[in-house]
Scaffold this motif. Structure first.
Motif, PDB file in Angstrom:
ATOM      1  N   SER A 118       0.817  -1.209   0.000  1.00  0.00           N
ATOM      2  CA  SER A 118       0.000   0.000   0.000  1.00  0.00           C
ATOM      3  C   SER A 118       0.854   1.264   0.000  1.00  0.00           C
ATOM      4  N   LEU A 119       2.120   1.133   0.341  1.00  0.00           N
ATOM      5  CA  LEU A 119       3.045   2.273   0.305  1.00  0.00           C
ATOM      6  C   LEU A 119       3.920   2.281  -0.944  1.00  0.00           C
ATOM      7  N   THR A 120       4.035   1.139  -1.623  1.00  0.00           N
ATOM      8  CA  THR A 120       4.970   1.049  -2.752  1.00  0.00           C
ATOM      9  C   THR A 120       4.262   0.649  -4.040  1.00  0.00           C
ATOM     10  N   PHE A 121       4.331  -0.603  -4.412  1.00  0.00           N
ATOM     11  CA  PHE A 121       3.869  -1.047  -5.730  1.00  0.00           C
ATOM     12  C   PHE A 121       2.356  -1.126  -5.858  1.00  0.00           C
ATOM     13  N   LEU A 122       1.605  -1.112  -4.779  1.00  0.00           N
ATOM     14  CA  LEU A 122       0.146  -1.114  -4.825  1.00  0.00           C
ATOM     15  C   LEU A 122      -0.431   0.214  -4.343  1.00  0.00           C
ATOM     16  N   SER A 123       0.388   1.239  -4.337  1.00  0.00           N
ATOM     17  CA  SER A 123      -0.049   2.521  -3.789  1.00  0.00           C
ATOM     18  C   SER A 123      -1.065   3.197  -4.699  1.00  0.00           C
ATOM     19  N   PRO A 124      -1.882   4.055  -4.126  1.00  0.00           N
ATOM     20  CA  PRO A 124      -2.858   4.786  -4.935  1.00  0.00           C
ATOM     21  C   PRO A 124      -2.200   5.893  -5.750  1.00  0.00           C
ATOM     22  N   CYS A 125      -2.997   6.544  -6.552  1.00  0.00           N
ATOM     23  CA  CYS A 125      -2.516   7.599  -7.454  1.00  0.00           C
ATOM     24  C   CYS A 125      -2.090   8.843  -6.671  1.00  0.00           C
ATOM     25  N   ILE A 126      -1.096   9.518  -7.216  1.00  0.00           N
ATOM     26  CA  ILE A 126      -0.757  10.864  -6.766  1.00  0.00           C
ATOM     27  C   ILE A 126      -0.800  11.720  -8.026  1.00  0.00           C
ATOM     28  N   HIS A 127      -1.556  12.794  -7.988  1.00  0.00           N
ATOM     29  CA  HIS A 127      -1.761  13.626  -9.171  1.00  0.00           C
ATOM     30  C   HIS A 127      -0.475  14.317  -9.591  1.00  0.00           C
ATOM     31  N   GLU A 128      -0.440  14.779 -10.820  1.00  0.00           N
ATOM     32  CA  GLU A 128       0.760  15.413 -11.361  1.00  0.00           C
ATOM     33  C   GLU A 128       1.164  16.659 -10.581  1.00  0.00           C
ATOM     34  N   GLY A 134       0.935  16.984  -7.446  1.00  0.00           N
ATOM     35  CA  GLY A 134       1.318  16.593  -6.096  1.00  0.00           C
ATOM     36  C   GLY A 134       0.159  16.455  -5.130  1.00  0.00           C
ATOM     37  N   SER A 135      -1.027  16.805  -5.571  1.00  0.00           N
ATOM     38  CA  SER A 135      -2.192  16.682  -4.701  1.00  0.00           C
ATOM     39  C   SER A 135      -2.651  15.227  -4.648  1.00  0.00           C
ATOM     40  N   VAL A 136      -3.432  14.943  -3.665  1.00  0.00           N
ATOM     41  CA  VAL A 136      -3.937  13.581  -3.499  1.00  0.00           C
ATOM     42  C   VAL A 136      -5.452  13.607  -3.534  1.00  0.00           C
ATOM     43  N   GLY A 137      -6.023  12.500  -3.965  1.00  0.00           N
ATOM     44  CA  GLY A 137      -7.476  12.388  -4.034  1.00  0.00           C
ATOM     45  C   GLY A 137      -7.988  11.434  -2.972  1.00  0.00           C
ATOM     46  N   ALA A 138      -9.221  11.035  -3.138  1.00  0.00           N
ATOM     47  CA  ALA A 138      -9.847  10.120  -2.190  1.00  0.00           C
ATOM     48  C   ALA A 138      -9.144   8.768  -2.178  1.00  0.00           C
ATOM     49  N   THR A 187     -15.772   0.993  -2.361  1.00  0.00           N
ATOM     50  CA  THR A 187     -17.098   0.906  -1.747  1.00  0.00           C
ATOM     51  C   THR A 187     -17.193   1.858  -0.557  1.00  0.00           C
ATOM     52  N   LEU A 188     -16.343   1.682   0.430  1.00  0.00           N
ATOM     53  CA  LEU A 188     -16.370   2.575   1.592  1.00  0.00           C
ATOM     54  C   LEU A 188     -15.666   3.897   1.314  1.00  0.00           C
ATOM     55  N   ILE A 189     -14.601   3.849   0.530  1.00  0.00           N
ATOM     56  CA  ILE A 189     -13.877   5.062   0.138  1.00  0.00           C
ATOM     57  C   ILE A 189     -13.790   5.076  -1.388  1.00  0.00           C
ATOM     58  N   ASN A 190     -14.255   6.151  -1.982  1.00  0.00           N
ATOM     59  CA  ASN A 190     -14.259   6.259  -3.440  1.00  0.00           C
ATOM     60  C   ASN A 190     -12.848   6.290  -4.000  1.00  0.00           C
ATOM     61  N   LEU A 191     -12.727   5.819  -5.236  1.00  0.00           N
ATOM     62  CA  LEU A 191     -11.467   5.873  -5.963  1.00  0.00           C
ATOM     63  C   LEU A 191     -11.626   6.823  -7.149  1.00  0.00           C
ATOM     64  N   CYS A 192     -10.559   7.011  -7.904  1.00  0.00           N
ATOM     65  CA  CYS A 192     -10.622   7.846  -9.104  1.00  0.00           C
ATOM     66  C   CYS A 192     -11.692   7.307 -10.049  1.00  0.00           C
ATOM     67  N   ARG A 193     -12.240   8.172 -10.848  1.00  0.00           N
ATOM     68  CA  ARG A 193     -13.314   7.764 -11.747  1.00  0.00           C
ATOM     69  C   ARG A 193     -12.795   7.072 -12.997  1.00  0.00           C
ATOM     70  N   MET A 194     -11.576   7.356 -13.394  1.00  0.00           N
ATOM     71  CA  MET A 194     -11.041   6.777 -14.629  1.00  0.00           C
ATOM     72  C   MET A 194     -10.555   5.361 -14.365  1.00  0.00           C
ATOM     73  N   SER A 195     -10.967   4.430 -15.221  1.00  0.00           N
ATOM     74  CA  SER A 195     -10.656   3.020 -14.996  1.00  0.00           C
ATOM     75  C   SER A 195      -9.200   2.671 -15.263  1.00  0.00           C
ATOM     76  N   HIS A 209      -4.095   4.014 -11.647  1.00  0.00           N
ATOM     77  CA  HIS A 209      -3.412   2.960 -10.888  1.00  0.00           C
ATOM     78  C   HIS A 209      -4.262   2.436  -9.735  1.00  0.00           C
ATOM     79  N   CYS A 210      -5.010   3.319  -9.109  1.00  0.00           N
ATOM     80  CA  CYS A 210      -5.815   2.880  -7.957  1.00  0.00           C
ATOM     81  C   CYS A 210      -6.924   1.919  -8.379  1.00  0.00           C
ATOM     82  N   ARG A 211      -7.532   2.147  -9.516  1.00  0.00           N
ATOM     83  CA  ARG A 211      -8.589   1.241 -10.000  1.00  0.00           C
ATOM     84  C   ARG A 211      -8.035   0.027 -10.716  1.00  0.00           C
ATOM     85  N   ALA A 212      -6.980   0.217 -11.483  1.00  0.00           N
ATOM     86  CA  ALA A 212      -6.454  -0.874 -12.304  1.00  0.00           C
ATOM     87  C   ALA A 212      -5.578  -1.848 -11.527  1.00  0.00           C
ATOM     88  N   VAL A 213      -4.900  -1.362 -10.491  1.00  0.00           N
ATOM     89  CA  VAL A 213      -3.945  -2.211  -9.768  1.00  0.00           C
ATOM     90  C   VAL A 213      -4.313  -2.369  -8.296  1.00  0.00           C
TER      91      VAL A 213
END
Length: 130
Positions: free
Chosen positions: A22-32, A34-38, A87-95, A98-102
């Motif tokens: 969750s901190l490395t190879f399976l981590s969620p997206c970080i926007h270009e 530097g901001s972070v999303g849900a 489900t409990l925490i939304n992810l990015c909308r684009m399929s 990285h957060c949705r695909a991986v």
């Protein structure tokens, strides 16, 4: 090694993969910019659940009388881990993000296998009480 130790060892290894992943190879997206999303919060929640699962796995390995309860608690943590991303925490909308695909499918699989190991461990430790 006792057979009752195998589910706890499987859970411990998977908890390490979840926590480190969750901190490395399976981590969620970080926007270009530097901001972070849900999805970043979903990743942090999965990190916490992975650490909790690791603590419960160690407890199941070292305790005698509390093993059954540790396994049952681990099942509840795994259900939360399965439901967290998307489900409990939304992810990015684009399929294709990285957060949705991986992250989401990998965490669902890891928590499902860990929950299965916890269920087997609970069954094995409960079977000895008969």
């Amino acid at each position: 090694m006792k057979k009752q130790m195998i589910p706890g060892c499987v859970m411990l290894v998977l908890a390490l993969v979840i926590s480190i992943g969750s901190l490395t190879f399976l981590s969620p997206c970080i926007h270009e910019d530097g901001s972070v999303g849900a999805c970043w919060w979903a990743g942090r929640t999965l990190l916490g659940l992975g650490c909790l699962l690791g603590v419960l796995a160690v407890l199941a390995l070292v305790s005698g009388r509390g093993r059954f309860g540790a396994y049952l608690s681990s099942i509840a943590v795994c259900v939360l881990g399965i439901l967290t991303p998307g489900t409990l925490i939304n992810l990015c909308r684009m399929s294709d993000m990285h957060c949705r695909a991986v992250m989401q499918p990998a965490m669902i699989i890891l928590f499902s296998v860990s929950g299965l190991a916890a269920a087997v461990g609970a069954w094995m430790s409960g079977k000895g009480k008969e």
